[in-house]
Design an enzyme around this catalytic site. Structure first.
Site, PDB file in Angstrom:
ATOM      1  N   SER A 149     -11.652   2.945 -26.268  1.00 37.34           N
ATOM      2  CA  SER A 149     -12.818   1.874 -26.491  1.00 37.34           C
ATOM      3  C   SER A 149     -13.791   2.674 -26.664  1.00 37.34           C
ATOM      4  O   SER A 149     -14.015   3.791 -26.466  1.00 37.34           O
ATOM      5  CB  SER A 149     -12.965   1.070 -25.269  1.00 37.34           C
ATOM      6  OG  SER A 149     -11.854   0.388 -24.819  1.00 37.34           O
TER       7      SER A 149
HETATM    8  N1  SAH Z   1      -9.710   1.243 -22.165  1.00 38.54           N
HETATM    9  C1  SAH Z   1      -8.476   2.036 -22.809  1.00 38.54           C
HETATM   10  C2  SAH Z   1      -7.760   1.291 -23.763  1.00 38.54           C
HETATM   11  C3  SAH Z   1      -8.194   0.437 -24.816  1.00 38.54           C
HETATM   12  S1  SAH Z   1      -6.972  -0.211 -25.820  1.00 38.54           S
HETATM   13  C4  SAH Z   1      -9.106   3.215 -23.582  1.00 38.54           C
HETATM   14  O1  SAH Z   1     -10.307   3.260 -23.935  1.00 38.54           O
HETATM   15  O2  SAH Z   1      -8.264   4.165 -23.903  1.00 38.54           O
HETATM   16  C5  SAH Z   1      -6.219  -1.442 -24.958  1.00 38.54           C
HETATM   17  C6  SAH Z   1      -5.001  -0.972 -24.186  1.00 38.54           C
HETATM   18  O3  SAH Z   1      -4.522  -2.188 -23.564  1.00 38.54           O
HETATM   19  C7  SAH Z   1      -3.860  -0.177 -24.912  1.00 38.54           C
HETATM   20  O4  SAH Z   1      -3.566   0.957 -24.385  1.00 38.54           O
HETATM   21  C8  SAH Z   1      -2.592  -1.394 -25.001  1.00 38.54           C
HETATM   22  O5  SAH Z   1      -1.727  -0.665 -24.999  1.00 38.54           O
HETATM   23  C9  SAH Z   1      -3.095  -2.092 -23.564  1.00 38.54           C
HETATM   24  N2  SAH Z   1      -2.435  -3.279 -23.536  1.00 38.54           N
HETATM   25  C10 SAH Z   1      -2.296  -4.401 -24.289  1.00 38.54           C
HETATM   26  N3  SAH Z   1      -1.675  -5.333 -23.852  1.00 38.54           N
HETATM   27  C11 SAH Z   1      -1.200  -5.042 -22.707  1.00 38.54           C
HETATM   28  C12 SAH Z   1      -0.704  -5.781 -21.504  1.00 38.54           C
HETATM   29  N4  SAH Z   1      -0.258  -7.044 -21.826  1.00 38.54           N
HETATM   30  N5  SAH Z   1      -0.755  -5.329 -20.440  1.00 38.54           N
HETATM   31  C13 SAH Z   1      -1.051  -4.062 -20.233  1.00 38.54           C
HETATM   32  N6  SAH Z   1      -1.645  -3.215 -21.017  1.00 38.54           N
HETATM   33  C14 SAH Z   1      -2.056  -3.931 -22.331  1.00 38.54           C
END
Ligand code: SAH
Length: 225
Positions: A72
């Site tokens: 993010s």
């Molecule tokens: N805040 C984190 C990730 C942002 S991207 C960072 O800055 O790195 C969003 C994340 O949510 C991704 O890693 C994706 O795999 C995860 N995600 C999407 N759907 C999800 C779900 N149903 N349960 C758990 N994680 C999920």
């Protein structure tokens, strides 16, 4: 807490000075919480992305972390954390979407205990290792579909979802403590809004916090690579 950021502080494009500049930029963009800005200065964001992208880690931008996912944007991390901090002091936080763990790291320095759920196992394992490598131990990790929340340790004082959905997952509402706050992006691609949901006994109060752009909260956990 003892942290070993020192050997990960970086030089040049990844140095303390670069992080200070990022914090200053976020402050100029409206982040007011000194606690949040302080943690942005402390956590070395470049260790959360691929080495080839390290020099871009302090730009205020989202970057790829593999599997079609992104770390993010710092402003959004700061904004969501600031929003949680307005309503929750200390306490237990449930994070949905661990990703590369950068948001998790920031949260870990501001709240007592973080429970982080990620559907992509490989990202979760790497994040756990990464956070431990900088001395962060107050985080528990779960490989699961975040639509289920993490019932075992609920209710949570704060819930943060780092991927967007058309609605707030019902189970997350159930796992939110009375007077607890949930922050998440809501709505379809191109029309997402950051929202804050506050639980007052059985009533939920919604507040809109402005337009954002996130990857979707996908249903189901990913089993294979
Ligand atoms: N805040 C984190 C990730 C942002 S991207 C960072 O800055 O790195 C969003 C994340 O949510 C991704 O890693 C994706 O795999 C995860 N995600 C999407 N759907 C999800 C779900 N149903 N349960 C758990 N994680 C999920």
């Amino acid at each position: 807490m003892t942290n070993n950021y020192d050997d990960k502080r970086g030089i040049g494009m990844t140095s303390d000075r670069t992080r200070n500049r990022l914090a200053k930029r976020l402050e100029d963009q409206g982040i007011k919480s000194l606690d949040v800005l302080d943690k942005i200065r402390v956590i070395p964001r470049h260790i959360f992305v691929d080495e080839a992208l390290a020099s871009r880690a302090y730009e205020d931008t989202a970057l790829p972390i593999g599997y079609g996912q992104t770390i993010s944007q710092p402003f959004i991390v700061a904004r969501m954390t600031e929003e949680l901090l307005k309503h929750v002091q200390g306490g237990k936080i449930l994070e949905i979407g661990t990703g590369c763990g950068y948001q998790t790291a920031i949260l870990s320095l501001l709240f007592d205990k973080i429970f982080s759920v990620e559907r992509i196992k490989d990202l979760l394992i790497k994040s756990k290792k990464r956070l431990r490598s900088i001395g962060i131990y107050n985080v528990s990790y779960l490989h699961d579909d975040g639509w289920n929340g993490w019932k075992k340790y609920g209710p949570y004082d704060g819930i943060i979802v780092t991927a967007a959905a058309a609605e707030v997952p019902e189970k997350l509402m159930q796992q939110l403590a009375i007077n607890g706050t949930l922050v998440m992006p809501m709505g379809p691609e191109g029309k997402q809004e950051l929202i804050n949901v506050k639980r007052c006994k059985e009533k939920f109060e919604y507040k809109k916090l402005g337009a954002v752009s996130f990857v979707p909260l996908i249903k189901g956990k990913k089993l294979k690579k």
